[in-house]
Write a protein that holds these residues in place. Structure first.
Motif, PDB file in Angstrom:
ATOM      1  N   TRP A 120       3.496   2.990   2.120  1.00 46.05           N
ATOM      2  CA  TRP A 120       4.863   2.583   1.864  1.00 46.05           C
ATOM      3  C   TRP A 120       5.531   3.673   1.036  1.00 46.05           C
ATOM      4  CZ3 TRP A 120       6.991  -0.680   4.814  1.00 46.05           C
ATOM      5  CH2 TRP A 120       6.368  -1.759   5.151  1.00 46.05           C
ATOM      6  N   PRO A 121       5.775   5.059   1.607  1.00 44.49           N
ATOM      7  CA  PRO A 121       6.250   6.176   0.736  1.00 44.49           C
ATOM      8  C   PRO A 121       7.368   6.090   0.251  1.00 44.49           C
ATOM      9  CG  PRO A 121       6.187   6.779   3.139  1.00 44.49           C
ATOM     10  CD  PRO A 121       5.362   5.176   3.164  1.00 44.49           C
ATOM     11  N   LYS A 122       8.423   5.317   0.838  1.00 43.45           N
ATOM     12  CA  LYS A 122       9.687   5.323   0.319  1.00 43.45           C
ATOM     13  C   LYS A 122       9.967   4.669  -1.108  1.00 43.45           C
ATOM     14  CE  LYS A 122      12.189   6.036   4.806  1.00 43.45           C
ATOM     15  NZ  LYS A 122      12.605   5.473   5.810  1.00 43.45           N
ATOM     16  N   LYS A 123      10.491   5.078  -1.743  1.00 44.38           N
ATOM     17  CA  LYS A 123      10.674   4.612  -3.217  1.00 44.38           C
ATOM     18  C   LYS A 123      11.193   3.250  -3.229  1.00 44.38           C
ATOM     19  CE  LYS A 123      10.691   4.147  -8.039  1.00 44.38           C
ATOM     20  NZ  LYS A 123       9.381   4.328  -8.710  1.00 44.38           N
ATOM     21  N   ARG A 124      12.133   2.805  -2.315  1.00 46.83           N
ATOM     22  CA  ARG A 124      12.709   1.313  -2.372  1.00 46.83           C
ATOM     23  C   ARG A 124      11.692   0.697  -1.800  1.00 46.83           C
ATOM     24  NH1 ARG A 124      15.114   3.950   2.250  1.00 46.83           N
ATOM     25  NH2 ARG A 124      14.608   2.847   4.490  1.00 46.83           N
ATOM     26  N   HIS A 125      10.496   0.918  -1.179  1.00 47.09           N
ATOM     27  CA  HIS A 125       9.303   0.133  -0.682  1.00 47.09           C
ATOM     28  C   HIS A 125       8.399  -0.095  -1.742  1.00 47.09           C
ATOM     29  CE1 HIS A 125      10.947   0.913   3.720  1.00 47.09           C
ATOM     30  NE2 HIS A 125      11.413   0.036   3.058  1.00 47.09           N
ATOM     31  N   LYS A 127       7.498  -1.934  -4.070  1.00 51.29           N
ATOM     32  CA  LYS A 127       6.897  -3.310  -4.294  1.00 51.29           C
ATOM     33  C   LYS A 127       5.938  -3.862  -3.086  1.00 51.29           C
ATOM     34  CE  LYS A 127      10.864  -4.800  -7.357  1.00 51.29           C
ATOM     35  NZ  LYS A 127      11.880  -5.968  -7.753  1.00 51.29           N
ATOM     36  N   ARG A 128       5.927  -3.158  -2.177  1.00 46.62           N
ATOM     37  CA  ARG A 128       5.216  -3.537  -1.086  1.00 46.62           C
ATOM     38  C   ARG A 128       3.612  -2.892  -1.045  1.00 46.62           C
ATOM     39  NH1 ARG A 128       8.905  -3.356   4.357  1.00 46.62           N
ATOM     40  NH2 ARG A 128      10.716  -4.425   3.591  1.00 46.62           N
ATOM     41  N   ARG A 129       3.627  -2.098  -1.835  1.00 45.77           N
ATOM     42  CA  ARG A 129       2.451  -1.261  -1.928  1.00 45.77           C
ATOM     43  C   ARG A 129       1.424  -2.273  -2.644  1.00 45.77           C
ATOM     44  NH1 ARG A 129       5.191   4.109  -4.604  1.00 45.77           N
ATOM     45  NH2 ARG A 129       6.601   4.674  -3.006  1.00 45.77           N
ATOM     46  N   LEU A 130       0.048  -2.220  -2.299  1.00 48.70           N
ATOM     47  CA  LEU A 130      -0.854  -3.053  -2.704  1.00 48.70           C
ATOM     48  C   LEU A 130      -1.560  -2.703  -4.023  1.00 48.70           C
ATOM     49  CD1 LEU A 130      -2.879  -3.774   0.791  1.00 48.70           C
ATOM     50  CD2 LEU A 130      -0.995  -5.267  -0.367  1.00 48.70           C
ATOM     51  N   THR A 131      -0.923  -1.757  -4.523  1.00 47.38           N
ATOM     52  CA  THR A 131      -1.526  -1.245  -5.860  1.00 47.38           C
ATOM     53  C   THR A 131      -0.038  -1.426  -6.862  1.00 47.38           C
ATOM     54  OG1 THR A 131      -1.130   0.909  -5.332  1.00 47.38           O
ATOM     55  CG2 THR A 131      -3.456  -0.062  -5.134  1.00 47.38           C
ATOM     56  N   TYR A 132       1.039  -2.162  -6.428  1.00 46.46           N
ATOM     57  CA  TYR A 132       1.890  -2.180  -7.241  1.00 46.46           C
ATOM     58  C   TYR A 132       1.689  -3.337  -8.239  1.00 46.46           C
ATOM     59  CZ  TYR A 132       6.966  -3.549  -8.705  1.00 46.46           C
ATOM     60  OH  TYR A 132       8.237  -3.771  -9.267  1.00 46.46           O
ATOM     61  N   ARG A 133       2.289  -3.279  -9.632  1.00 47.84           N
ATOM     62  CA  ARG A 133       1.899  -4.032 -10.648  1.00 47.84           C
ATOM     63  C   ARG A 133       1.994  -5.795 -10.339  1.00 47.84           C
ATOM     64  NH1 ARG A 133       7.046  -2.347 -12.380  1.00 47.84           N
ATOM     65  NH2 ARG A 133       8.892  -3.785 -12.486  1.00 47.84           N
ATOM     66  N   ASP A 134       3.146  -6.110  -9.348  1.00 45.34           N
ATOM     67  CA  ASP A 134       2.824  -7.494  -9.083  1.00 45.34           C
ATOM     68  C   ASP A 134       1.783  -7.969  -8.292  1.00 45.34           C
ATOM     69  OD1 ASP A 134       5.282  -7.582 -10.124  1.00 45.34           O
ATOM     70  OD2 ASP A 134       6.501  -8.090  -8.265  1.00 45.34           O
ATOM     71  N   PHE A 135       0.913  -7.068  -7.328  1.00 48.55           N
ATOM     72  CA  PHE A 135      -0.182  -7.328  -6.806  1.00 48.55           C
ATOM     73  C   PHE A 135      -1.216  -7.264  -7.803  1.00 48.55           C
ATOM     74  CE2 PHE A 135       2.181  -6.048  -3.018  1.00 48.55           C
ATOM     75  CZ  PHE A 135       1.576  -7.246  -2.127  1.00 48.55           C
ATOM     76  N   PHE A 159      -2.702   7.571  -3.155  1.00 51.21           N
ATOM     77  CA  PHE A 159      -3.800   7.472  -4.433  1.00 51.21           C
ATOM     78  C   PHE A 159      -3.265   7.924  -5.820  1.00 51.21           C
ATOM     79  CE2 PHE A 159      -7.713   9.511  -6.378  1.00 51.21           C
ATOM     80  CZ  PHE A 159      -8.574   8.570  -6.097  1.00 51.21           C
ATOM     81  N   GLU A 160      -2.542   8.815  -5.874  1.00 50.02           N
ATOM     82  CA  GLU A 160      -2.034   9.251  -7.423  1.00 50.02           C
ATOM     83  C   GLU A 160      -1.173   8.077  -7.808  1.00 50.02           C
ATOM     84  OE1 GLU A 160      -0.130  12.934  -6.584  1.00 50.02           O
ATOM     85  OE2 GLU A 160      -2.109  14.235  -6.556  1.00 50.02           O
ATOM     86  N   TYR A 161      -0.286   7.725  -6.858  1.00 48.74           N
ATOM     87  CA  TYR A 161       0.577   6.290  -7.463  1.00 48.74           C
ATOM     88  C   TYR A 161      -0.469   5.236  -7.905  1.00 48.74           C
ATOM     89  CZ  TYR A 161       3.240   2.218  -7.285  1.00 48.74           C
ATOM     90  OH  TYR A 161       3.652   0.838  -7.479  1.00 48.74           O
ATOM     91  N   SER A 162      -1.463   4.964  -7.141  1.00 50.30           N
ATOM     92  CA  SER A 162      -2.509   3.867  -7.466  1.00 50.30           C
ATOM     93  C   SER A 162      -3.399   4.386  -8.774  1.00 50.30           C
ATOM     94  CB  SER A 162      -3.494   3.692  -6.425  1.00 50.30           C
ATOM     95  OG  SER A 162      -2.636   3.297  -5.255  1.00 50.30           O
ATOM     96  N   LEU A 163      -3.722   5.478  -8.927  1.00 52.70           N
ATOM     97  CA  LEU A 163      -4.252   5.717 -10.421  1.00 52.70           C
ATOM     98  C   LEU A 163      -3.440   5.505 -11.509  1.00 52.70           C
ATOM     99  CD1 LEU A 163      -6.306   8.985  -9.474  1.00 52.70           C
ATOM    100  CD2 LEU A 163      -7.203   6.719  -9.691  1.00 52.70           C
TER     101      LEU A 163
END
Length: 215
Positions: A120-125, A127-135, A159-163
């Protein structure tokens, strides 16, 4: 990537409810009754066609695995693998991982595998990334103390975002690899995507993360 619709998938899945469990919420807190033992319980979110989850089931017969995939036209391939080569320690769920706490009790899971998740590369998405804080909040609930998240991806930005996301959430990082296949990690069961991307020369990134002081 667009999923090719398989109109027969739903019927095939309902013919194999011993593999794709129906109404999984009824097993919340009692998954050991499904497997008939109290071996470690691991889940893969976004199990795709099932190569990883079935490979892990074969490699680690003393552990239990649940593959979660919301797309019927995708998970049906995993079902076929388990029909052809049954594994008592592998089950599948055709559900949305956003509702993970509906199916698993607090501190019930030993490991969560996130393999080649949609970045989900777009910033507006974000919250859909599985390593977002809500997940991560959800993972913290369902993981046992000391339980781990194991991440693999070919997408460097994700990967960098997730780290960063793991670190901001107060998690400890271990076994970070910036080129997994060059590192030659033992027991690396590959996914379909992993084989495809590696064959094209893409780097495969991997890390493990766990919460400080257990959970």
């Amino acid at each position: 990537m667009r999923v090719r619709h398989k109109p027969w998938a739903a019927d095939y899945i309902t013919q194999h409810t011993d593999i794709v469990l129906q109404q999984p919420e009824q097993y919340k807190g009692s998954w050991h009754t499904v497997f008939g033992n109290r071996h470690p319980l691991n889940i893969e979110i976004g199990t795709g066609k099932g190569q990883f989850i079935t490979g892990m089931g074969k490699l680690f017969p003393e552990e239990n695995f649940i593959g979660i995939e919301r797309e019927k036209s995708v998970i049906v391939s995993a079902v076929q693998k388990l029909v052809d080569h049954p594994l008592d320690n592998v089950k599948l769920l055709n559900v949305n991982a956003q509702n993970l706490m509906d199916y698993f009790a607090d501190a019930e899971i030993d490991r969560i595998y996130l393999n080649f998740s949609d970045p989900w590369p777009k910033k507006r998405h974000e919250k859909r990334r599985l390593t977002y804080r809500d997940f991560l909040e959800t993972y913290k609930r369902v993981l046992k103390p000391g339980g781990r998240i194991c991440l693999k991806t070919d997408n460097q930005a994700f990967f960098e975002y997730s780290l960063e996301s793991f670190s901001k959430f107060g998690m400890i990082l271990e076994n970070i690899s910036l080129d997994l296949h060059q590192a030659k990690i033992e027991h690396n069961v590959q996914t379909e995507y992993e084989e495809k991307f590696a064959a094209k020369g893409h780097r495969i990134y991997r890390c493990e993360a766990f919460f400080k002081n257990g959970n």
